[in-house]
Design an enzyme around this catalytic site. Sequence first.
Site, PDB file in Angstrom:
ATOM      1  N   ARG A  56     -77.075  -5.109 -61.253  1.00 52.89           N
ATOM      2  CA  ARG A  56     -77.580  -5.940 -59.995  1.00 52.89           C
ATOM      3  C   ARG A  56     -78.919  -6.337 -59.867  1.00 52.89           C
ATOM      4  O   ARG A  56     -79.264  -7.293 -59.025  1.00 52.89           O
ATOM      5  CB  ARG A  56     -77.223  -4.806 -58.841  1.00 52.89           C
ATOM      6  CG  ARG A  56     -75.700  -4.631 -58.511  1.00 52.89           C
ATOM      7  CD  ARG A  56     -75.616  -3.293 -57.875  1.00 52.89           C
ATOM      8  NE  ARG A  56     -75.842  -2.261 -58.637  1.00 52.89           N
ATOM      9  CZ  ARG A  56     -75.847  -0.886 -58.420  1.00 52.89           C
ATOM     10  NH1 ARG A  56     -75.600  -0.715 -57.174  1.00 52.89           N
ATOM     11  NH2 ARG A  56     -76.294  -0.088 -59.399  1.00 52.89           N
ATOM     12  N   CYS A  87     -63.338  -0.181 -63.518  1.00 55.09           N
ATOM     13  CA  CYS A  87     -63.399  -0.562 -61.922  1.00 55.09           C
ATOM     14  C   CYS A  87     -62.900   0.264 -60.732  1.00 55.09           C
ATOM     15  O   CYS A  87     -61.977   1.053 -61.288  1.00 55.09           O
ATOM     16  CB  CYS A  87     -62.717  -1.965 -62.067  1.00 55.09           C
ATOM     17  SG  CYS A  87     -62.848  -2.799 -60.355  1.00 55.09           S
ATOM     18  N   GLN A 116     -63.905 -10.164 -70.704  1.00 54.10           N
ATOM     19  CA  GLN A 116     -63.380  -8.799 -70.176  1.00 54.10           C
ATOM     20  C   GLN A 116     -62.062  -9.185 -69.499  1.00 54.10           C
ATOM     21  O   GLN A 116     -61.973  -9.864 -68.492  1.00 54.10           O
ATOM     22  CB  GLN A 116     -64.278  -8.151 -69.308  1.00 54.10           C
ATOM     23  CG  GLN A 116     -63.953  -6.774 -68.705  1.00 54.10           C
ATOM     24  CD  GLN A 116     -64.662  -6.111 -67.920  1.00 54.10           C
ATOM     25  OE1 GLN A 116     -64.822  -6.679 -66.575  1.00 54.10           O
ATOM     26  NE2 GLN A 116     -65.400  -5.031 -68.075  1.00 54.10           N
ATOM     27  N   PRO A 130     -70.840  -7.360 -66.695  1.00 58.44           N
ATOM     28  CA  PRO A 130     -70.151  -8.188 -65.895  1.00 58.44           C
ATOM     29  C   PRO A 130     -70.005  -8.017 -64.245  1.00 58.44           C
ATOM     30  O   PRO A 130     -70.155  -6.796 -63.903  1.00 58.44           O
ATOM     31  CB  PRO A 130     -68.725  -7.780 -66.456  1.00 58.44           C
ATOM     32  CG  PRO A 130     -68.830  -6.614 -67.074  1.00 58.44           C
ATOM     33  CD  PRO A 130     -70.255  -6.315 -67.182  1.00 58.44           C
TER      34      PRO A 130
HETATM   35  C1  LIG Z   1     -70.357  -7.034 -57.425  1.00 58.45           C
HETATM   36  C2  LIG Z   1     -70.013  -6.187 -58.531  1.00 58.45           C
HETATM   37  C3  LIG Z   1     -69.014  -6.838 -59.199  1.00 58.45           C
HETATM   38  C4  LIG Z   1     -68.797  -6.080 -60.508  1.00 58.45           C
HETATM   39  N1  LIG Z   1     -67.789  -6.541 -61.369  1.00 58.45           N
HETATM   40  C5  LIG Z   1     -67.668  -5.929 -62.419  1.00 58.45           C
HETATM   41  C6  LIG Z   1     -66.584  -6.409 -63.355  1.00 58.45           C
HETATM   42  O1  LIG Z   1     -66.020  -7.487 -63.091  1.00 58.45           O
HETATM   43  N2  LIG Z   1     -66.171  -5.823 -64.611  1.00 58.45           N
HETATM   44  C7  LIG Z   1     -67.061  -4.570 -64.852  1.00 58.45           C
HETATM   45  O2  LIG Z   1     -66.763  -3.887 -65.818  1.00 58.45           O
HETATM   46  N3  LIG Z   1     -67.803  -4.265 -64.064  1.00 58.45           N
HETATM   47  C8  LIG Z   1     -67.949  -4.621 -62.740  1.00 58.45           C
HETATM   48  N4  LIG Z   1     -69.213  -4.384 -62.027  1.00 58.45           N
HETATM   49  C9  LIG Z   1     -69.998  -3.168 -62.371  1.00 58.45           C
HETATM   50  C10 LIG Z   1     -71.117  -3.483 -63.133  1.00 58.45           C
HETATM   51  O3  LIG Z   1     -70.747  -4.231 -64.426  1.00 58.45           O
HETATM   52  C11 LIG Z   1     -72.156  -2.477 -63.582  1.00 58.45           C
HETATM   53  O4  LIG Z   1     -71.567  -1.430 -64.306  1.00 58.45           O
HETATM   54  C12 LIG Z   1     -72.643  -1.628 -62.298  1.00 58.45           C
HETATM   55  O5  LIG Z   1     -73.120  -2.649 -61.217  1.00 58.45           O
HETATM   56  C13 LIG Z   1     -73.715  -0.430 -62.743  1.00 58.45           C
HETATM   57  O6  LIG Z   1     -74.928  -1.307 -63.148  1.00 58.45           O
HETATM   58  P1  LIG Z   1     -76.245  -1.732 -62.530  1.00 58.45           P
HETATM   59  O7  LIG Z   1     -76.698  -0.652 -61.938  1.00 58.45           O
HETATM   60  O8  LIG Z   1     -77.031  -2.166 -63.431  1.00 58.45           O
HETATM   61  O9  LIG Z   1     -75.919  -2.537 -61.461  1.00 58.45           O
HETATM   62  C14 LIG Z   1     -69.339  -4.861 -60.828  1.00 58.45           C
HETATM   63  C15 LIG Z   1     -70.435  -4.432 -60.220  1.00 58.45           C
HETATM   64  C16 LIG Z   1     -70.935  -5.240 -58.710  1.00 58.45           C
HETATM   65  C17 LIG Z   1     -72.079  -4.752 -58.119  1.00 58.45           C
END
Ligand SMILES: Cc1cc2nc3c(=O)[nH]c(=O)nc-3n(C[C@H](O)[C@H](O)[C@H](O)COP(=O)(O)O)c2cc1C
Length: 330
Positions: A230, A105, A74, A19
Amino acid sequence: MALFNIKDIPIHSRVMLAPMAGITDAVFRALVRRWAPQSLICTEMISANGLIYSKQRKAKILDHTDCDRPIAYQLSSHRPEVLLEAAKQVIEDHQPETIDLNMGCPVKKITGNFEGCALMKEPQYAADLVRLLVSELETPVTVKFRLGWDHNSMNYLDFGRRLEDAGVSMVTLHARTRAQGYQPGCKWEAFGELKQALSIPVIANGDINSVEDVRFVLDTYGVDGVMIGRHCQGQPWIIGEIHEALETGKQPEPWPIHKRLEVAMLHAKALSDYQGPAIAIREMRKHFAWYAQSFPGVRAYRNRLTQVNSLDEVQRLFDEILSGQYALAG
Ligand SMILES: Cc1cc2nc3c(=O)[nH]c(=O)nc-3n(C[C@H](O)[C@H](O)[C@H](O)COP(=O)(O)O)c2cc1C
Protein backbone atom coordinates in the site's frame (compact mmCIF):
# COMPACT_ATOMS: atom_id res chain seq x y z
CA MET A 1 26.34 -10.10 -8.65
CA ALA A 2 23.00 -11.51 -7.52
CA LEU A 3 21.82 -10.60 -4.02
CA PHE A 4 20.05 -13.97 -3.82
CA ASN A 5 18.61 -16.61 -6.14
CA ILE A 6 15.14 -18.00 -6.54
CA LYS A 7 16.11 -21.52 -7.64
CA ASP A 8 18.39 -20.55 -10.55
CA ILE A 9 17.00 -17.04 -11.10
CA PRO A 10 19.39 -14.33 -9.87
CA ILE A 11 17.68 -11.43 -8.08
CA HIS A 12 19.38 -8.03 -7.98
CA SER A 13 17.13 -6.07 -5.64
CA ARG A 14 15.89 -6.78 -2.13
CA VAL A 15 12.83 -4.59 -2.63
CA MET A 16 9.74 -5.89 -4.41
CA LEU A 17 6.27 -4.65 -5.26
CA ALA A 18 3.51 -6.63 -3.51
CA PRO A 19 0.65 -7.90 -5.66
CA MET A 20 -2.49 -5.79 -5.23
CA ALA A 21 -5.66 -6.76 -7.09
CA GLY A 22 -7.14 -3.77 -8.91
CA ILE A 23 -3.94 -1.74 -8.51
CA THR A 24 -0.78 -3.45 -9.74
CA ASP A 25 -1.92 -3.90 -13.34
CA ALA A 26 0.44 -3.80 -16.32
CA VAL A 27 0.30 0.02 -16.48
CA PHE A 28 1.08 0.54 -12.80
CA ARG A 29 3.89 -2.02 -12.97
CA ALA A 30 5.38 -0.27 -16.03
CA LEU A 31 5.49 2.93 -13.95
CA VAL A 32 7.14 1.14 -11.03
CA ARG A 33 9.71 -0.22 -13.51
CA ARG A 34 10.84 3.30 -14.46
CA TRP A 35 12.51 3.54 -11.07
CA ALA A 36 12.94 -0.16 -10.25
CA PRO A 37 14.18 -2.05 -13.30
CA GLN A 38 15.76 -4.83 -11.22
CA SER A 39 13.00 -5.66 -8.75
CA LEU A 40 10.94 -8.83 -8.95
CA ILE A 41 7.40 -7.61 -9.47
CA CYS A 42 4.26 -9.69 -9.12
CA THR A 43 1.04 -9.54 -11.12
CA GLU A 44 -2.30 -9.23 -9.40
CA MET A 45 -3.80 -12.53 -8.30
CA ILE A 46 -5.06 -14.43 -11.35
CA SER A 47 -7.81 -17.01 -10.93
CA ALA A 48 -6.59 -20.29 -12.41
CA ASN A 49 -10.23 -21.41 -12.61
CA GLY A 50 -11.11 -18.34 -14.69
CA LEU A 51 -8.13 -18.93 -16.93
CA ILE A 52 -8.99 -22.56 -17.63
CA TYR A 53 -12.79 -22.84 -17.34
CA SER A 54 -13.69 -19.46 -18.87
CA LYS A 55 -10.86 -19.69 -21.39
CA GLN A 56 -9.58 -16.22 -20.44
CA ARG A 57 -6.19 -16.76 -22.01
CA LYS A 58 -6.19 -13.23 -23.47
CA ALA A 59 -7.58 -11.45 -20.38
CA LYS A 60 -5.94 -8.08 -19.69
CA ILE A 61 -4.93 -9.22 -16.20
CA LEU A 62 -2.38 -11.48 -17.90
CA ASP A 63 -0.70 -8.67 -19.85
CA HIS A 64 2.77 -7.40 -19.19
CA THR A 65 4.95 -4.92 -21.02
CA ASP A 66 8.40 -5.47 -22.51
CA CYS A 67 10.09 -3.73 -19.58
CA ASP A 68 8.16 -5.77 -17.00
CA ARG A 69 10.86 -8.26 -15.98
CA PRO A 70 11.72 -10.02 -13.75
CA ILE A 71 8.06 -10.86 -13.23
CA ALA A 72 6.12 -13.30 -11.04
CA TYR A 73 2.67 -14.42 -12.16
CA GLN A 74 0.47 -15.07 -9.14
CA LEU A 75 -2.17 -17.80 -9.45
CA SER A 76 -4.91 -18.95 -7.12
CA SER A 77 -6.87 -22.19 -7.04
CA HIS A 78 -7.10 -25.27 -4.85
CA ARG A 79 -7.62 -27.62 -7.79
CA PRO A 80 -4.34 -29.36 -8.62
CA GLU A 81 -5.03 -30.07 -12.28
CA VAL A 82 -6.47 -26.58 -12.91
CA LEU A 83 -3.56 -24.87 -11.19
CA LEU A 84 -1.05 -26.93 -13.13
CA GLU A 85 -2.76 -26.31 -16.47
CA ALA A 86 -3.01 -22.56 -15.73
CA ALA A 87 0.66 -22.41 -14.74
CA LYS A 88 1.66 -24.21 -17.95
CA GLN A 89 -0.39 -21.77 -20.06
CA VAL A 90 1.06 -18.75 -18.31
CA ILE A 91 4.59 -20.08 -18.74
CA GLU A 92 4.01 -20.81 -22.42
CA ASP A 93 2.42 -17.42 -23.11
CA HIS A 94 4.48 -15.13 -20.85
CA GLN A 95 7.66 -16.92 -19.70
CA PRO A 96 7.59 -15.45 -16.16
CA GLU A 97 10.67 -15.78 -13.98
CA THR A 98 8.52 -17.37 -11.24
CA ILE A 99 5.01 -18.68 -10.57
CA ASP A 100 3.66 -17.48 -7.23
CA LEU A 101 0.76 -19.17 -5.46
CA ASN A 102 -1.63 -17.11 -3.38
CA MET A 103 -2.21 -18.72 0.01
CA GLY A 104 -2.81 -15.50 1.92
CA CYS A 105 -5.88 -13.79 0.49
CA PRO A 106 -8.35 -13.13 3.36
CA VAL A 107 -11.36 -12.16 1.21
CA LYS A 108 -14.45 -14.29 2.01
CA LYS A 109 -15.33 -14.90 -1.64
CA ILE A 110 -11.87 -16.45 -2.10
CA THR A 111 -11.47 -18.34 1.19
CA GLY A 112 -15.08 -19.59 0.93
CA ASN A 113 -13.95 -21.34 -2.23
CA PHE A 114 -11.06 -23.00 -0.36
CA GLU A 115 -8.51 -20.68 -1.97
CA GLY A 116 -6.15 -17.99 -0.64
CA CYS A 117 -5.59 -18.19 3.13
CA ALA A 118 -8.08 -21.07 3.48
CA LEU A 119 -5.29 -23.33 2.21
CA MET A 120 -3.37 -22.59 5.44
CA LYS A 121 -6.05 -24.60 7.26
CA GLU A 122 -4.99 -27.67 5.25
CA PRO A 123 -1.19 -27.48 5.21
CA GLN A 124 -0.66 -30.97 3.83
CA TYR A 125 -3.08 -30.31 0.99
CA ALA A 126 -1.29 -27.02 0.23
CA ALA A 127 2.10 -28.76 0.27
CA ASP A 128 0.81 -31.45 -2.10
CA LEU A 129 -0.37 -28.74 -4.53
CA VAL A 130 3.11 -27.23 -4.46
CA ARG A 131 4.77 -30.65 -4.84
CA LEU A 132 2.74 -31.32 -7.98
CA LEU A 133 3.64 -27.99 -9.58
CA VAL A 134 7.30 -28.28 -8.65
CA SER A 135 7.51 -31.77 -10.12
CA GLU A 136 5.95 -30.65 -13.42
CA LEU A 137 7.44 -27.18 -13.96
CA GLU A 138 10.95 -25.96 -14.48
CA THR A 139 9.96 -22.41 -13.58
CA PRO A 140 10.48 -21.79 -9.83
CA VAL A 141 7.33 -21.94 -7.71
CA THR A 142 6.96 -19.54 -4.79
CA VAL A 143 4.17 -19.02 -2.23
CA LYS A 144 2.83 -15.95 -0.44
CA PHE A 145 1.03 -16.67 2.83
CA ARG A 146 0.09 -15.18 6.21
CA LEU A 147 0.75 -16.05 9.86
CA GLY A 148 -2.23 -18.37 9.83
CA TRP A 149 -6.01 -18.37 9.77
CA ASP A 150 -6.44 -16.58 13.11
CA HIS A 151 -4.68 -15.81 16.39
CA ASN A 152 -5.25 -19.35 17.68
CA SER A 153 -3.92 -21.11 14.60
CA MET A 154 -0.68 -19.35 13.65
CA ASN A 155 0.99 -22.18 11.75
CA TYR A 156 3.41 -20.17 9.58
CA LEU A 157 6.47 -22.14 10.71
CA ASP A 158 4.98 -25.57 10.09
CA PHE A 159 3.41 -24.29 6.86
CA GLY A 160 6.70 -22.86 5.60
CA ARG A 161 8.60 -26.06 6.45
CA ARG A 162 6.07 -28.20 4.60
CA LEU A 163 6.27 -25.95 1.54
CA GLU A 164 10.05 -26.09 1.59
CA ASP A 165 9.92 -29.91 1.79
CA ALA A 166 7.55 -29.84 -1.18
CA GLY A 167 10.16 -27.97 -3.21
CA VAL A 168 9.04 -24.32 -3.13
CA SER A 169 11.86 -21.93 -4.13
CA MET A 170 10.91 -18.87 -2.02
CA VAL A 171 8.21 -17.81 0.42
CA THR A 172 6.76 -14.41 1.25
CA LEU A 173 5.24 -13.94 4.70
CA HIS A 174 2.59 -11.27 5.25
CA ALA A 175 2.91 -10.94 9.02
CA ARG A 176 -0.80 -10.85 9.82
CA THR A 177 -3.42 -13.56 10.26
CA ARG A 178 -6.39 -13.89 7.94
CA ALA A 179 -8.60 -12.67 10.80
CA GLN A 180 -6.57 -9.45 11.07
CA GLY A 181 -7.33 -8.52 7.46
CA TYR A 182 -5.30 -5.33 6.98
CA GLN A 183 -5.58 -4.00 10.53
CA PRO A 184 -2.47 -2.58 12.20
CA GLY A 185 -0.37 -5.00 14.25
CA CYS A 186 2.06 -6.98 12.11
CA LYS A 187 4.13 -9.58 13.98
CA TRP A 188 7.49 -8.81 12.39
CA GLU A 189 9.35 -11.22 14.74
CA ALA A 190 7.77 -14.01 12.69
CA PHE A 191 10.09 -13.05 9.80
CA GLY A 192 13.14 -14.01 11.86
CA GLU A 193 11.56 -17.24 13.10
CA LEU A 194 10.67 -18.28 9.55
CA LYS A 195 14.08 -17.34 8.20
CA GLN A 196 15.70 -19.47 10.93
CA ALA A 197 13.42 -22.39 10.13
CA LEU A 198 14.00 -22.45 6.36
CA SER A 199 16.94 -22.45 3.99
CA ILE A 200 15.13 -21.01 0.94
CA PRO A 201 14.79 -17.20 0.51
CA VAL A 202 12.23 -15.58 2.81
CA ILE A 203 10.59 -12.27 1.89
CA ALA A 204 9.03 -10.04 4.55
CA ASN A 205 5.77 -8.19 3.99
CA GLY A 206 3.36 -6.07 6.02
CA ASP A 207 3.58 -2.40 7.06
CA ILE A 208 7.16 -2.03 5.79
CA ASN A 209 6.94 1.58 4.72
CA SER A 210 10.28 3.35 4.74
CA VAL A 211 14.01 2.91 4.17
CA GLU A 212 14.39 2.61 7.94
CA ASP A 213 11.74 -0.13 8.13
CA VAL A 214 13.41 -2.03 5.29
CA ARG A 215 16.87 -1.77 6.86
CA PHE A 216 15.47 -2.83 10.24
CA VAL A 217 13.69 -5.87 8.84
CA LEU A 218 16.67 -6.96 6.71
CA ASP A 219 19.22 -6.45 9.50
CA THR A 220 17.18 -7.74 12.44
CA TYR A 221 15.52 -10.76 10.90
CA GLY A 222 18.01 -11.70 8.19
CA VAL A 223 15.33 -12.01 5.51
CA ASP A 224 16.38 -11.91 1.87
CA GLY A 225 14.06 -9.16 0.77
CA VAL A 226 10.91 -7.16 1.44
CA MET A 227 7.65 -6.68 -0.39
CA ILE A 228 5.88 -3.32 -0.20
CA GLY A 229 2.22 -2.89 -1.06
CA ARG A 230 0.00 0.00 0.00
CA HIS A 231 2.87 2.41 0.55
CA CYS A 232 3.39 2.36 -3.25
CA GLN A 233 -0.13 3.60 -3.91
CA GLY A 234 0.27 7.08 -5.37
CA GLN A 235 4.05 6.73 -5.30
CA PRO A 236 5.24 4.15 -7.83
CA TRP A 237 8.80 5.45 -7.45
CA ILE A 238 9.10 4.10 -3.87
CA ILE A 239 10.36 0.60 -4.72
CA GLY A 240 13.20 2.01 -6.85
CA GLU A 241 14.02 4.76 -4.37
CA ILE A 242 14.29 2.36 -1.44
CA HIS A 243 16.46 0.00 -3.49
CA GLU A 244 18.70 2.96 -4.37
CA ALA A 245 18.88 4.04 -0.72
CA LEU A 246 19.99 0.55 0.33
CA GLU A 247 22.67 0.56 -2.36
CA THR A 248 24.01 4.08 -1.89
CA GLY A 249 22.98 5.11 1.63
CA LYS A 250 21.29 8.19 0.16
CA GLN A 251 18.01 9.06 1.92
CA PRO A 252 15.12 9.66 -0.52
CA GLU A 253 13.55 13.15 -0.40
CA PRO A 254 9.75 13.54 -0.27
CA TRP A 255 8.41 14.43 -3.72
CA PRO A 256 6.92 17.91 -4.21
CA ILE A 257 3.29 18.03 -5.29
CA HIS A 258 4.01 19.16 -8.88
CA LYS A 259 6.19 16.07 -9.49
CA ARG A 260 3.57 13.79 -7.92
CA LEU A 261 0.84 15.21 -10.13
CA GLU A 262 3.08 14.91 -13.19
CA VAL A 263 3.41 11.16 -12.57
CA ALA A 264 -0.34 10.95 -11.86
CA MET A 265 -1.07 12.43 -15.28
CA LEU A 266 1.44 10.12 -16.96
CA HIS A 267 -0.27 7.18 -15.23
CA ALA A 268 -3.73 8.38 -16.31
CA LYS A 269 -2.69 8.86 -19.94
CA ALA A 270 -1.03 5.44 -20.10
CA LEU A 271 -4.10 3.78 -18.56
CA SER A 272 -6.37 5.66 -20.97
CA ASP A 273 -4.33 4.41 -23.95
CA TYR A 274 -4.47 0.89 -22.54
CA GLN A 275 -8.07 0.59 -21.27
CA GLY A 276 -9.83 3.40 -23.11
CA PRO A 277 -10.73 6.74 -21.48
CA ALA A 278 -14.02 5.69 -19.84
CA ILE A 279 -12.62 2.76 -17.87
CA ALA A 280 -9.35 4.57 -17.20
CA ILE A 281 -10.92 7.62 -15.59
CA ARG A 282 -13.02 5.46 -13.26
CA GLU A 283 -9.96 3.39 -12.33
CA MET A 284 -7.79 6.47 -11.84
CA ARG A 285 -10.03 8.23 -9.31
CA LYS A 286 -8.60 6.29 -6.36
CA HIS A 287 -5.06 6.74 -7.71
CA PHE A 288 -5.53 10.55 -7.99
CA ALA A 289 -6.46 10.74 -4.33
CA TRP A 290 -3.35 8.72 -3.44
CA TYR A 291 -1.05 10.83 -5.61
CA ALA A 292 -2.33 13.95 -3.91
CA GLN A 293 -2.07 12.54 -0.37
CA SER A 294 0.15 14.26 2.19
CA PHE A 295 -0.32 17.58 0.41
CA PRO A 296 -1.43 20.26 2.95
CA GLY A 297 -4.61 21.21 1.08
CA VAL A 298 -5.69 17.66 0.31
CA ARG A 299 -9.02 17.72 2.15
CA ALA A 300 -10.37 20.56 0.05
CA TYR A 301 -10.16 18.70 -3.24
CA ARG A 302 -10.20 14.99 -2.36
CA ASN A 303 -13.89 14.67 -3.18
CA ARG A 304 -13.47 16.40 -6.51
CA LEU A 305 -10.52 14.18 -7.43
CA THR A 306 -12.59 11.08 -6.84
CA GLN A 307 -15.44 12.38 -9.03
CA VAL A 308 -13.54 13.50 -12.14
CA ASN A 309 -14.96 12.44 -15.49
CA SER A 310 -12.27 13.28 -18.03
CA LEU A 311 -8.55 13.89 -18.31
CA ASP A 312 -9.26 17.55 -19.21
CA GLU A 313 -11.13 17.95 -15.95
CA VAL A 314 -8.23 16.32 -14.12
CA GLN A 315 -5.74 18.69 -15.75
CA ARG A 316 -7.85 21.73 -14.75
CA LEU A 317 -8.05 20.48 -11.19
CA PHE A 318 -4.29 19.84 -11.08
CA ASP A 319 -3.69 23.38 -12.41
CA GLU A 320 -5.91 24.77 -9.66
CA ILE A 321 -4.04 22.77 -7.03
CA LEU A 322 -0.67 23.93 -8.34
CA SER A 323 -1.77 27.55 -8.54
CA GLY A 324 -1.93 27.37 -4.76
CA GLN A 325 -5.63 28.03 -4.38
CA TYR A 326 -6.24 24.82 -2.41
CA ALA A 327 -2.98 24.89 -0.54
CA LEU A 328 -4.22 28.11 1.09
CA ALA A 329 -7.61 26.59 1.82
CA GLY A 330 -6.05 23.50 3.49
C1 LIG B 1 -6.17 -3.60 -2.51
C2 LIG B 1 -5.28 -4.76 -2.19
C3 LIG B 1 -5.24 -5.85 -3.05
C4 LIG B 1 -4.41 -6.94 -2.76
N1 LIG B 1 -4.34 -7.98 -3.65
C5 LIG B 1 -3.48 -9.02 -3.41
C6 LIG B 1 -3.30 -10.05 -4.38
O1 LIG B 1 -3.89 -10.04 -5.47
N2 LIG B 1 -2.44 -11.05 -4.06
C7 LIG B 1 -1.75 -11.10 -2.86
O2 LIG B 1 -0.98 -12.01 -2.62
N3 LIG B 1 -1.90 -10.11 -1.96
C8 LIG B 1 -2.72 -9.07 -2.21
N4 LIG B 1 -2.83 -8.05 -1.31
C9 LIG B 1 -1.97 -8.07 -0.10
C10 LIG B 1 -0.66 -7.32 -0.36
O3 LIG B 1 0.11 -7.98 -1.33
C11 LIG B 1 0.17 -7.20 0.94
O4 LIG B 1 0.39 -8.50 1.41
C12 LIG B 1 -0.54 -6.39 2.02
O5 LIG B 1 -1.08 -5.20 1.50
C13 LIG B 1 0.43 -6.03 3.17
O6 LIG B 1 1.53 -5.31 2.68
P1 LIG B 1 1.62 -3.68 2.89
O7 LIG B 1 1.46 -3.42 4.36
O8 LIG B 1 2.97 -3.33 2.36
O9 LIG B 1 0.48 -3.09 2.10
C14 LIG B 1 -3.64 -6.96 -1.58
C15 LIG B 1 -3.70 -5.86 -0.72
C16 LIG B 1 -4.50 -4.77 -1.01
C17 LIG B 1 -4.52 -3.60 -0.07
